[in-house]
Design an enzyme around this catalytic site. Sequence first.
Site, PDB file in Angstrom:
ATOM      1  N   ASP A 445      -0.572 -10.067   7.987  1.00 36.01           N
ATOM      2  CA  ASP A 445      -0.158  -8.838   7.305  1.00 36.01           C
ATOM      3  C   ASP A 445      -0.219  -7.646   8.263  1.00 36.01           C
ATOM      4  O   ASP A 445      -0.814  -7.721   9.357  1.00 36.01           O
ATOM      5  CB  ASP A 445      -1.100  -8.610   6.109  1.00 36.01           C
ATOM      6  N   ASP A 513       6.523  -7.115  -2.047  1.00 42.19           N
ATOM      7  CA  ASP A 513       5.385  -7.179  -2.962  1.00 42.19           C
ATOM      8  C   ASP A 513       5.845  -7.110  -4.410  1.00 42.19           C
ATOM      9  O   ASP A 513       5.031  -7.279  -5.325  1.00 42.19           O
ATOM     10  CB  ASP A 513       4.401  -6.037  -2.678  1.00 42.19           C
TER      11      ASP A 513
END
Length: 692
Positions: A445, A513
Amino acid sequence: MTISFDEAAGAWHLSGPGHSYVVGLCDQGMPRQYYWGPPIPDGAVAGLLRDRGEEYSFDDRIHNGVELLGELGPQFATPSLQLRHPDGAKGFAWNYRDHTVDGDHLAIVFTDRELALTLHYRIWNTGVIDRWAVLETGAPVEIGRFDSAAWTLPHWKDYRLSHLSGEWAAEWQLRRVELPVGETLLGSRRGNTSHQANPWCLIDDGTATETGGEVYSSALAWSGSWRVQIRRSTQGRLTLTGGAGQEGLRWHLEAGEAWETPVYSAHYSADGFGGASRAWHEHLRRHVMPTAEEDAPVLFNSWEAVTFDVSEKKQMPLVDLAARIGCEQFVIDDAWFGSRTSDTAGLGDWWPNPDRFPNGLKPLIDAVHAKGMKFGLWIEPEMVNPDSDLYRAHPDWAIHQTGRDRTELRAQLVLDYSRAEVAAWAFATLDKLLGDNDIDFLKWDHNRPFTEVGRPDGTDPDRVYIDHVKAVYELKRKLREAHPHVRIEGCAGGAARVDPGILRYVDQVWTSDNTDAGDRVAIQHGFSQAYPARAMGAWVTDVPNPFTRRVTTLRFRFQVAGAGLLAVGGDLSEWSDAELDEAAEHVAVYKDIRAVVQHGAQYRLGDPETEQLTGVQYVLGDRIVVLAFKTPSRFNRPQAPLRPAAVAAGSRWVDEDTGEIHWGAGLHAHGLPLRWADTDWDSAILRLRRAE
Ligand code: DGJ
């Protein structure tokens, strides 16, 4: 595919599948593009250079088509290359030195003063042309801008731009706009590729469609700040110039240094938007992504199920449930390490949190492996929380400017990988993590952009923007080399770092997301313009969706996610037995169609922005798979049927689920035989196999 040199004309002809590209030396010595479009014979090349005698004019006509726009002469557009010499002189005066052709690779060398500038070209069997440049210097020089390439399009009456923009949890919005006369800037000033703009774009004359028409598209392989400047001149030419870094950066090369730009690739297609996308998909799968030929496993990720509440105790039951529905890889997300129990602490401390994993990760990893699944782990190694042991020991390792506040975003700062000791720490830490634990997969990430970029000693601070990215690439390359079985998912708060540069080092990416299947139909439509299903991570999550509160059926959620790399991200401990059984059926169907979705040619059937009934069709060998989606109906009006792509009227197809045989002609005349469930947000899957 060939690269030929016409010595008399002083021109090179690059010819690949479906296209020709001619670059020649114009009278002023500059390399100039004389043709780019459908294939031509070598014999046609000399005739293309007939306008070489053009004089400089007030209208900088001579610079139309220059392969890197310069600063000398009547050159009034934004330059591709901006140089400052120690004596105050600017720019690069083109003097051809020599060239080499090595198979599919052409390198043309020019000199000026103490500089050697090499323009590189590589042609691929996918129709894509790569371009990049290398500057070597024998004297100090300051770089203000160094783009990888400038691409010039033919004279058209109009130019329309298709590009991808968005924001966090709303990435991949496809926009088509007519280009104004003047300059249009796409780019990121954030230190990463960005949610807001993606370095892929496509130009047509306003008449191309999904299935036909001439389109030129380009993609920059860079994962930091970038810009693509599109100039439509008053005289009707259009040039794209693109490269790493944003406006206002400058950095220095010392005598003996060389600087290589990232690759800026482009493609010409006569087959419309769909043809261009399929070329990029094939190119990225075959020539960029490291393991795209492998079938990606169905994974489970526990982020939306537990967010920061990760522990051995909480994960164990999910392991059983993930295995029960057929998942093949179990990934634990954020907050397994250091003192991290929320987003305010712990980044940088890459060891298992002793309260949450009292016996380390081994018991969980063993349980996952015992179920026949692979084990994956979330990391965010470029970041540090000020509340961490790492920051307390090395506060200077975070990117910062002396005497300025350090802006925290998500309570974190970015580590400066352009510093050798920080990059060395990152490799040692991750190498140990992978060496000590039986890890098969990393979700990597990167949750914030850069601010206050600088270097403590003040030397060449802008290089941090570029050198950090190069160091991230190098770190991934070294880790892959040291741990060849480990696969990596690229993630950046969703999709803030998806580009052909990162795709060389990761096996798949996190798409957004926003996991609402309703929104995902459009998100995936946008993603598919440039990037293949084989790269596109897609989770089935819970309803109401945490972002949108929308409720859709399990079937819809599975079939939308099944258009990419299917994964499950819901809280399985809350799913009923019936839901788990249904999930297992969907996973089994996905495994059946997986090869076609992940490795097949993708055709978009309709546009979810404007049409209620759309689908994605994948073709591999003698199989076709269609995943079709309906947005909620309005006024109960009948929909036009969904027709297949790339199906000949005289071909015959067996519906694998019903055994019915369909002629291609019938599929076109009546539409695909889709079996709907008649819910809002409906979906259907069709599996066809070519009949003898
Ligand atoms: C952002 C990612 O996109 C999410 O999937 C999740 O991994 C969180 N970060 C964790 O902090």
